[in-house]
Design a protein around this motif. Sequence first.
Motif, PDB file in Angstrom:
ATOM      1  N   PHE A   3       1.010  -0.955  -0.342  1.00  0.00           N
ATOM      2  CA  PHE A   3      -0.556  -0.458  -0.115  1.00  0.00           C
ATOM      3  C   PHE A   3       0.814   1.619  -0.523  1.00  0.00           C
ATOM      4  N   ARG A   4       1.877   0.838   0.810  1.00  0.00           N
ATOM      5  CA  ARG A   4       3.244   2.182   0.514  1.00  0.00           C
ATOM      6  C   ARG A   4       4.195   2.740  -0.384  1.00  0.00           C
ATOM      7  N   TYR A  43      -3.638  23.657   0.101  1.00  0.00           N
ATOM      8  CA  TYR A  43      -3.662  22.665   1.539  1.00  0.00           C
ATOM      9  C   TYR A  43      -5.138  22.526   1.538  1.00  0.00           C
ATOM     10  N   LYS A  75      -7.074  18.582   1.253  1.00  0.00           N
ATOM     11  CA  LYS A  75      -7.644  18.532   1.608  1.00  0.00           C
ATOM     12  C   LYS A  75      -9.080  17.932   1.826  1.00  0.00           C
ATOM     13  N   GLU A  82      -9.189  14.799  -0.075  1.00  0.00           N
ATOM     14  CA  GLU A  82      -9.125  13.609   0.590  1.00  0.00           C
ATOM     15  C   GLU A  82     -10.405  13.268   1.683  1.00  0.00           C
ATOM     16  N   MET A  83     -10.583  13.755   1.910  1.00  0.00           N
ATOM     17  CA  MET A  83     -12.260  13.890   2.644  1.00  0.00           C
ATOM     18  C   MET A  83     -13.634  13.304   0.996  1.00  0.00           C
ATOM     19  N   GLY A  84     -12.428  12.555  -0.082  1.00  0.00           N
ATOM     20  CA  GLY A  84     -13.087  12.285  -1.091  1.00  0.00           C
ATOM     21  C   GLY A  84     -14.788  12.933  -1.805  1.00  0.00           C
ATOM     22  N   GLN A 105      -1.512  10.464  -2.900  1.00  0.00           N
ATOM     23  CA  GLN A 105      -0.562  10.411  -1.292  1.00  0.00           C
ATOM     24  C   GLN A 105      -1.832   9.650  -1.069  1.00  0.00           C
ATOM     25  N   CYS A 106      -3.261   9.650  -1.107  1.00  0.00           N
ATOM     26  CA  CYS A 106      -4.404   8.790   0.096  1.00  0.00           C
ATOM     27  C   CYS A 106      -4.926   8.209  -0.440  1.00  0.00           C
ATOM     28  N   TYR A 131       0.830  22.406  12.087  1.00  0.00           N
ATOM     29  CA  TYR A 131      -0.882  22.998  11.516  1.00  0.00           C
ATOM     30  C   TYR A 131      -1.593  21.827  11.602  1.00  0.00           C
ATOM     31  N   ARG A 163     -11.540   5.945   2.657  1.00  0.00           N
ATOM     32  CA  ARG A 163     -10.143   6.265   2.349  1.00  0.00           C
ATOM     33  C   ARG A 163      -9.011   6.525   3.339  1.00  0.00           C
ATOM     34  N   ILE A 164      -7.764   6.377   3.161  1.00  0.00           N
ATOM     35  CA  ILE A 164      -6.811   6.751   3.921  1.00  0.00           C
ATOM     36  C   ILE A 164      -6.998   8.232   4.278  1.00  0.00           C
ATOM     37  N   LEU A 165      -6.613   8.859   5.356  1.00  0.00           N
ATOM     38  CA  LEU A 165      -6.420  10.062   5.586  1.00  0.00           C
ATOM     39  C   LEU A 165      -4.758  10.262   6.090  1.00  0.00           C
ATOM     40  N   ARG A 166      -4.523  11.603   6.138  1.00  0.00           N
ATOM     41  CA  ARG A 166      -3.482  11.637   6.468  1.00  0.00           C
ATOM     42  C   ARG A 166      -3.169  12.160   7.612  1.00  0.00           C
ATOM     43  N   THR A 197      -5.158  15.558   8.573  1.00  0.00           N
ATOM     44  CA  THR A 197      -6.661  15.960   7.912  1.00  0.00           C
ATOM     45  C   THR A 197      -7.318  14.605   9.339  1.00  0.00           C
TER      46      THR A 197
END
Lengths: 248, 248
Positions: A6-7, A97, A101, A104-106, A138-139, B97, B223-226, B229
């Motif tokens: 996954f990484r 940013y 975000k 990331e939150m879909g 990244q996510c 942050y 989803r994977i979050l940082r 986040t």
Amino acid sequence: MPKFDFRSPRLFVDAPLAAGAGLALDRDQSNYLGNVLRLAAGDAVLLFNGRDGEWQATLAGRKRPDRAEVGAQVRAQDQLPDVHYVFAPLKHARLDYMAQKAVEMGACALVPVTTRFTQASRLNVERLRANVIEAAEQCGILSLAAVHEPLPLERWLAGRDGSRLLVFCDEEAPEASPVAALAAENGANGIDVLIGPEGGFADEERAGLLKQPCFVRLSLGPRILRADTAAVAALALVQAVLGDGNTR
Amino acid sequence: MPKFDFRSPRLFVDAPLAAGAGLALDRDQSNYLGNVLRLAAGDAVLLFNGRDGEWQATLAGRKRPDRAEVGAQVRAQDQLPDVHYVFAPLKHARLDYMAQKAVEMGACALVPVTTRFTQASRLNVERLRANVIEAAEQCGILSLAAVHEPLPLERWLAGRDGSRLLVFCDEEAPEASPVAALAAENGANGIDVLIGPEGGFADEERAGLLKQPCFVRLSLGPRILRADTAAVAALALVQAVLGDGNTR
């Protein structure tokens, strides 16, 4: 055999993905893989294009990796929930940013709207797209959020589909449980989550919002949040109650 | 008479605040007010010290404002909900942050814990405190979050009050509605919200977490979050369901 997990670095590519395909990487990707990540021919990456799911691939190339040979599919394409993130642009780094975000939150679309008290007057749509790609890489996100051209808030309101639920965050909303407020609504036709500018909405703007057929005016609690924080908080609540965080 | 409003600059000061008090500002504050905000003698600011509420004040000083004369109290002191934000440190700017965001979301303490896969090995506690103050100044928060000294996760677990609810976000948690999971719990003795490192928890660390008397293992969605986040998302959900966002 390269090792995938996954990484492993994930790269967005435009080209169709299928087992056995060979792809040329663009110069930025090649530089990033070779100079930043220090990868070389034979190393493993994951590729996605927003349509064909996620694929293992092996890097190739002499000096720096400049091609990828596609192996097996590791995840089928999925679809993001129909949540659009509608926002008054911020300046520079904070906009980057905020876009990252929201991805990331879909959010499945980023929709910039300008308002009376919007801080930033110009918007670099290409830069927004680059942030969408970076966050998706990244996510582990497989679908790229669409990036809309900026519109004045009134024009966006006039043209939007009124059957979608409008969730707008309003510092002046009466305090109430945001979870209960969202749970009383139906987001089945899609949801627009609107975060206004840090200067707040103008009265005539708020009046326009309150005329939408389906809306929730959300209080995000007793503290004032900066716009990028409000983005994550509101999307977390919406996804948890009405989106794909709710797996009841 | 200077004009005060919610957008007036807010300054944290250490000194007691009371009507008629005169305060010396420190050099950084004086520079910031004079050179960055371009304020001068006679201009209005708001002051808070974390104990006495929020007060109007008028700047004074010859070249740059270096004193403030305290006027009327505008808000009484309030108390943050008993939510501690427990986190594996990130590096540099992302840690700044994350700390600011946790403060915005109303955490009353920042508790750094080091884990097997923590990225950052050293932590600048003074810098964390400066971020707490900056976020409180910007976001109208009256109470300063306490900043704890870093501890290894196991030692923190061994020493924590087991009657507090531990909410830990775990990529490997079974997917379930985070709202329903939180609503089934009782946070009346306080809540510790733990965000692990981006490398995830080690198996023995997860085993230690699962031995705590009261815990919820939270899934933040598909989803994977940082980590920064996840901080905002988890705190938004906790405040909305068990904290002061829930005004039912």
